[in-house]
Scaffold this active site. Structure first.
Site, PDB file in Angstrom:
ATOM      1  N   LYS A 122     -20.450 -19.717 -11.657  1.00 39.71           N
ATOM      2  CA  LYS A 122     -19.053 -19.293 -12.729  1.00 39.71           C
ATOM      3  C   LYS A 122     -17.617 -18.973 -12.645  1.00 39.71           C
ATOM      4  CE  LYS A 122     -22.146 -20.013 -17.078  1.00 39.71           C
ATOM      5  NZ  LYS A 122     -23.099 -20.639 -17.651  1.00 39.71           N
ATOM      6  N   TYR A 174       0.532  -0.844   0.364  1.00 41.06           N
ATOM      7  CA  TYR A 174       0.180   0.451   0.571  1.00 41.06           C
ATOM      8  C   TYR A 174       1.113   1.319  -0.178  1.00 41.06           C
ATOM      9  CZ  TYR A 174      -3.985   2.225   1.378  1.00 41.06           C
ATOM     10  OH  TYR A 174      -5.599   3.219   1.080  1.00 41.06           O
TER      11      TYR A 174
HETATM   12  O1  LMR Z   1     -25.421 -21.753 -16.842  1.00 44.46           O
HETATM   13  C1  LMR Z   1     -25.675 -23.464 -17.752  1.00 44.46           C
HETATM   14  O2  LMR Z   1     -24.980 -24.705 -17.040  1.00 44.46           O
HETATM   15  C2  LMR Z   1     -25.250 -23.233 -19.148  1.00 44.46           C
HETATM   16  C3  LMR Z   1     -25.348 -21.978 -19.858  1.00 44.46           C
HETATM   17  O3  LMR Z   1     -24.790 -20.556 -19.296  1.00 44.46           O
HETATM   18  C4  LMR Z   1     -26.821 -21.653 -19.867  1.00 44.46           C
HETATM   19  O4  LMR Z   1     -27.789 -20.048 -20.013  1.00 44.46           O
HETATM   20  O5  LMR Z   1     -28.158 -22.517 -19.366  1.00 44.46           O
HETATM   21 MG    MG Z   2     -25.244 -19.529 -19.867  1.00 42.83          MG
END
Ligand code: LMR
Ligand code: MG
Ligand code: NAD
Length: 471
Positions: free
Chosen positions: A167, A112
């Site tokens: 995700k 920092y």
């Molecule tokens: O999210 C998932 O499992 C797959 C895909 O991106 C979806 O939107 O169904």
């Molecule tokens: Mg998706």
């Protein structure tokens, strides 16, 4: 078919020892069709016992039946019911961790102020240093506006967060990519473009997720033009890449050539249009798209400009009618639309050895168990059936490759290379009706995709990092 197959609920019960025995409770659960898979004693007194019982149920309706049965059992009090999936989400699923601890004043002065100022100055003088001195080189933004979340539709940015957090977990676990979920409270194309551009300095790539068509096309196009980091709409291209990988392998099983097959695809949205384009690029000649009002054909002026373009590229015989009309004689069905729209009767009308990829999430276009007796190869987007065609096989590895060679974009060659890489993980000896696509947990996938994508990036001149290995 429900979205919650293999659902487990944990029920906290208090029961009066002199009124009811635990065996009575177990019998009641069994009679309601539940299966007790775990028991924990929480407390016990002379008169009462409190236990948590974990019960496997079919879906949330079935869970209600089991809980109601217990509520009606004399001597039993249901204290609360929790669902293991809900428990996993409490407080969100990810967190930020520091790589280095700050233990001393000296550490503080380096990470920092004042030490950090020298780093800032170095980057101000040469912005490319952001790749070596900040999180940029390993970080991807997962951006959604919550308008096409799985097959749930426009459920808004708050409700989209659990998917985006998921995700991010997959990016990290499968490819070591740090991904951050960002759900925007706007559906305005221009605003989304401006926000993503403004936050781009922190990121080495942008993964657009669950943004509805047709807006997603313009957002992606604009960002690709206006940013110098890869921008990739996962529902379009991730899905298309994995679909092609699965289809290449499924065609080997039925011994049909890609040029000869008739494909019917439902859901001409983000995923459907991208899947169609990759299939055309891979050599499919006869593909018919079907949306809510039937087959997309020439002869109608659609409000959606992408459908007019779609009609020009597809449906060579210009067929009209419903899904049931156009599916006659099809070799392959691909669903990226909505639950339950393909019937067993439709499947029976397909050509010999039908291939059915029912990819709507979380509930596919046809229940695999109903379709099973009539299809040769069946795939869904789900993890609880064989042959999971899901974009998770693509996005971690494709971004790993793009980040590692510092690609300015993810182009068509890189996508085709990723599809072939995924397909190649299943060897000819391993290939079967129930194994056309590697598992999400197959650790060869992300690495193979990364290598293939980097090779394609260097070949097409979009990689910025010098790497003699790939020259
Ligand atoms: O999210 C998932 O499992 C797959 C895909 O991106 C979806 O939107 O169904
Ligand atoms: Mg998706
Ligand atoms: N398995 C995977 O990896 C994967 C990846 C992406 C999307 N999907 C699934 O595909 C579906 C679509 O996702 P998207 O991002 O393309 O959404 P989208 O909103 O862009 O497109 C969905 C399209 O399906 C159409 N549709 C809806 N109901 C229909 C019906 N009854 N008959 C015919 N068409 C119908 C809509 O009109 C729209 O054009 C979702 O269920 C999503 O979960 C799966």
């Amino acid at each position: 078919m429900s979205s919650g197959a293999n659902m487990h609920i944990t029920i906290r019960l208090q029961f009066a020892k002199n009124v009811v025995a635990f065996s009575d409770i177990a019998t009641a659960v069994g009679q309601a069709g539940g299966d007790i898979v775990g028991i924990d004693v929480i407390s016990s007194s002379k008169t009462h016992t409190v236990r948590d019982i974990t019960v496997s149920v079919l879906d949330s309706k079935h869970a209600d039946v089991v809980v109601d049965t217990l509520r009606k059992t004399t001597g039993v009090k249901v204290i609360h019911v929790s669902d293991r999936t809900f428990l996993m989400h409490i407080g969100g699923k990810i967190e930020v961790k520091s790589k280095i601890p700050i233990k001393t004043r000296d550490d503080l002065a380096r990470v920092y102020t004042p030490g950090v100022a020298r780093i800032c100055t170095a980057i101000a003088e040469d912005p490319t240093k952001a790749y070596s001195l900040t999180i940029k080189r390993n970080t991807v933004a997962v951006i959604s506006d919550g308008t096409a979340v799985l097959g749930l539709g426009d459920i808004g940015p708050y409700a989209a967060m659990p998917v985006m957090e998921g995700k991010a977990m997959l990016f990290k676990q499968l490819a070591g990519v740090d991904a951050f979920p960002i759900c925007l409270d706007t559906k305005d194309t221009e605003e989304i473009v401006q926000i993503v551009k403004a936050i781009a300095p922190a990121f080495g790539g942008i993964n657009l997720e669950d943004i509805a068509a047709p807006r997603c096309f313009e957002i992606e196009e604009r960002l690709k033009q206006e940013l110098d980091i890869p921008v990739f709409h996962d529902d379009q291209h991730g899905t298309a890449v994995v679909l092609l990988a699965g289809l290449l392998n499924a065609l080997k099983i039925v011994d049909k050539k890609i040029e000869d097959i008739k494909v019917v695809l439902t859901g001409i949205g983000a995923a459907g249009i991208a899947c169609t384009k990759i299939l055309l690029a891979a050599g499919v000649k006869n593909i018919i798209g079907v949306d809510r009002q039937g087959a997309i054909h020439r002869g109608v002026q659609y409000d959606n400009p992408y459908w007019n373009e779609y009609a020009q590229l597809t449906n060579p015989e210009n067929m009209t009618g419903s899904l049931s009309d156009v599916i006659v004689g099809a070799d392959v069905f691909i669903g990226v639309s909505a639950p339950g729209i393909l019937t067993v009767e439709d499947v029976k009308k397909m050509a010999k050895d039908p291939i059915v990829f029912a990819m709507a999430n979380p509930v596919p276009e046809i229940d695999p168990e109903l379709a099973e007796p009539y299809v040769r190869v069946m795939a869904t987007g789900r993890s609880d059936y064989p042959n999971q065609i899901n974009n998770v096989l693509c996005f971690p590895g494709i971004f790993r490759g793009a980040l590692d060679c510092r690609a300015i974009e993810i182009n068509e060659e890189m996508k085709l290379a990723a599809a072939e890489a995924i397909a190649s993980v299943v060897t000819d000896e391993e290939l079967s009706e129930t194994y056309i696509i590697p598992s999400v947990f197959n650790n060869k996938v992300a690495e193979r995709v990364r290598e293939a994508v980097m090779k394609a990036a260097y070949k097409t001149g979009v990689a910025r990092k010098d790497d003699m290995m790939f020259r």
